[in-house]
Design a protein around this motif. Structure first.
Motif, mmCIF file in Angstrom:
data_model
loop_
_atom_site.group_PDB
_atom_site.id
_atom_site.type_symbol
_atom_site.label_atom_id
_atom_site.label_comp_id
_atom_site.label_asym_id
_atom_site.label_seq_id
_atom_site.Cartn_x
_atom_site.Cartn_y
_atom_site.Cartn_z
ATOM 1 N N LEU A 270 6.602 -11.563 -5.278
ATOM 2 C CA LEU A 270 5.326 -10.903 -5.536
ATOM 3 C C LEU A 270 4.146 -11.811 -5.224
ATOM 4 O O LEU A 270 4.203 -13.041 -5.433
ATOM 5 N N LYS A 271 3.080 -11.176 -4.762
ATOM 6 C CA LYS A 271 1.862 -11.865 -4.389
ATOM 7 C C LYS A 271 0.702 -11.322 -5.216
ATOM 8 O O LYS A 271 0.756 -10.181 -5.682
ATOM 9 N N PRO A 272 -0.359 -12.096 -5.361
ATOM 10 C CA PRO A 272 -1.522 -11.584 -6.103
ATOM 11 C C PRO A 272 -2.053 -10.269 -5.542
ATOM 12 O O PRO A 272 -2.517 -9.412 -6.308
ATOM 13 N N GLU A 273 -1.941 -10.076 -4.245
ATOM 14 C CA GLU A 273 -2.443 -8.837 -3.649
ATOM 15 C C GLU A 273 -1.559 -7.624 -3.955
ATOM 16 O O GLU A 273 -1.914 -6.502 -3.600
ATOM 17 N N ASP A 274 -0.420 -7.839 -4.598
ATOM 18 C CA ASP A 274 0.394 -6.717 -5.065
ATOM 19 C C ASP A 274 -0.100 -6.165 -6.396
ATOM 20 O O ASP A 274 0.411 -5.141 -6.874
ATOM 21 N N THR A 275 -1.067 -6.818 -6.989
ATOM 22 C CA THR A 275 -1.623 -6.367 -8.256
ATOM 23 C C THR A 275 -2.239 -4.988 -8.110
ATOM 24 O O THR A 275 -3.090 -4.763 -7.249
ATOM 25 N N ALA A 276 -1.794 -4.058 -8.936
ATOM 26 C CA ALA A 276 -2.256 -2.676 -8.859
ATOM 27 C C ALA A 276 -1.580 -1.866 -9.958
ATOM 28 O O ALA A 276 -0.656 -2.347 -10.612
ATOM 29 N N VAL A 277 -2.050 -0.641 -10.120
ATOM 30 C CA VAL A 277 -1.316 0.333 -10.906
ATOM 31 C C VAL A 277 -0.349 1.037 -9.956
ATOM 32 O O VAL A 277 -0.763 1.515 -8.893
ATOM 33 N N TYR A 278 0.915 1.076 -10.336
ATOM 34 C CA TYR A 278 1.946 1.673 -9.506
ATOM 35 C C TYR A 278 2.320 3.044 -10.076
ATOM 36 O O TYR A 278 2.573 3.186 -11.278
ATOM 37 N N TYR A 279 2.366 4.019 -9.169
ATOM 38 C CA TYR A 279 2.649 5.399 -9.543
ATOM 39 C C TYR A 279 3.888 5.896 -8.809
ATOM 40 O O TYR A 279 4.097 5.603 -7.636
ATOM 41 N N CYS A 280 4.630 6.721 -9.502
ATOM 42 C CA CYS A 280 5.751 7.420 -8.905
ATOM 43 C C CYS A 280 5.313 8.854 -8.601
ATOM 44 O O CYS A 280 4.605 9.469 -9.404
ATOM 45 N N CYS A 281 5.723 9.354 -7.451
ATOM 46 C CA CYS A 281 5.366 10.716 -7.056
ATOM 47 C C CYS A 281 6.605 11.424 -6.523
ATOM 48 O O CYS A 281 7.310 10.890 -5.660
ATOM 49 N N TRP B 87 3.081 13.638 -10.348
ATOM 50 C CA TRP B 87 2.777 12.218 -10.505
ATOM 51 C C TRP B 87 3.076 11.751 -11.912
ATOM 52 O O TRP B 87 2.908 12.501 -12.884
ATOM 53 N N GLY B 88 3.475 10.497 -12.005
ATOM 54 C CA GLY B 88 3.575 9.856 -13.296
ATOM 55 C C GLY B 88 2.234 9.287 -13.709
ATOM 56 O O GLY B 88 1.235 9.385 -12.982
ATOM 57 N N GLN B 89 2.212 8.641 -14.869
ATOM 58 C CA GLN B 89 0.960 8.133 -15.422
ATOM 59 C C GLN B 89 0.625 6.743 -14.898
ATOM 60 O O GLN B 89 -0.512 6.277 -15.075
ATOM 61 N N GLY B 90 1.581 6.094 -14.268
ATOM 62 C CA GLY B 90 1.351 4.778 -13.692
ATOM 63 C C GLY B 90 1.761 3.639 -14.614
ATOM 64 O O GLY B 90 1.808 3.791 -15.840
ATOM 65 N N THR B 91 2.053 2.513 -13.994
ATOM 66 C CA THR B 91 2.382 1.294 -14.741
ATOM 67 C C THR B 91 1.669 0.120 -14.064
ATOM 68 O O THR B 91 1.670 0.007 -12.835
ATOM 69 N N GLN B 92 1.064 -0.731 -14.864
ATOM 70 C CA GLN B 92 0.258 -1.824 -14.334
ATOM 71 C C GLN B 92 1.140 -2.999 -13.930
ATOM 72 O O GLN B 92 1.983 -3.446 -14.715
ATOM 73 N N VAL B 93 0.912 -3.502 -12.738
ATOM 74 C CA VAL B 93 1.556 -4.724 -12.261
ATOM 75 C C VAL B 93 0.459 -5.735 -11.967
ATOM 76 O O VAL B 93 -0.446 -5.456 -11.183
ATOM 77 N N THR B 94 0.551 -6.879 -12.593
ATOM 78 C CA THR B 94 -0.422 -7.949 -12.388
ATOM 79 C C THR B 94 0.312 -9.211 -11.958
ATOM 80 O O THR B 94 1.213 -9.678 -12.661
ATOM 81 N N VAL B 95 -0.075 -9.731 -10.804
ATOM 82 C CA VAL B 95 0.541 -10.945 -10.273
ATOM 83 C C VAL B 95 -0.513 -12.038 -10.318
ATOM 84 O O VAL B 95 -1.499 -12.004 -9.587
ATOM 85 N N SER B 96 -0.291 -12.987 -11.195
ATOM 86 C CA SER B 96 -1.290 -14.034 -11.399
ATOM 87 C C SER B 96 -0.642 -15.267 -11.992
ATOM 88 O O SER B 96 0.302 -15.166 -12.785
ATOM 89 N N ALA B 97 -1.191 -16.413 -11.611
ATOM 90 C CA ALA B 97 -0.709 -17.666 -12.186
ATOM 91 C C ALA B 97 -1.375 -17.920 -13.535
ATOM 92 O O ALA B 97 -1.008 -18.844 -14.252
#
Length: 120
Positions: free
Chosen positions: A86-97, A110-120
């Motif tokens: 994973l990279k910092p630019e992958d940080t986003a809310v991820y949705y399933c459709c 759509w689902g409600q989404g799940t937050q992914v945060t890539v950070s040191a």
């Protein structure tokens, strides 16, 4: 109609891994093509990966090829997105459709989404 619930997001360091899950209920799961989308702050929602209804065909956006893997288990009504390196630019809310075409009409859920945060 199908209801989708995503899970598995969280905070991870660069280079780490996460596996997202999308559990479906309320309809026949294996008639739907599934897609994982993401939306970062200030950006448009983009399709990250998709998988056909039977799981035989997958597609990925170029930025995640070789790092992400989409799969599904129709017996468990669940789709997955394995995210590695994973990279910092992958940080986003991820949705399933879930999408299907019935009697001449496209249906998308759509689902409600799940937050992914890539950070040191």
């Amino acid at each position: 109609q199908v209801q989708l619930v995503e899970s598995g997001g969280g905070l991870v360091q660069p280079g780490g891994s996460l596996r997202l899950s999308c559990v479906a209920s309320g309809s026949i799961f294996n008639i739907y093509n599934l897609g994982w989308y993401r939306q970062a702050p200030g950006k448009q929602r983009e399709l990250v990966a998709s998988i056909s209804s039977a799981g035989g065909s997958t597609n990925y956006t170029d930025s995640v090829k070789g790092r992400f893997s989409i799969s599904r288990d129709n017996a468990k009504n669940t789709a997955y997105l394995q995210m590695n390196s994973l990279k910092p630019e992958d940080t986003a809310v991820y949705y399933c459709c879930a999408t299907t075409f019935l009697r001449g009409v496209w249906y998308s859920y759509w689902g409600q989404g799940t937050q992914v945060t890539v950070s040191a």
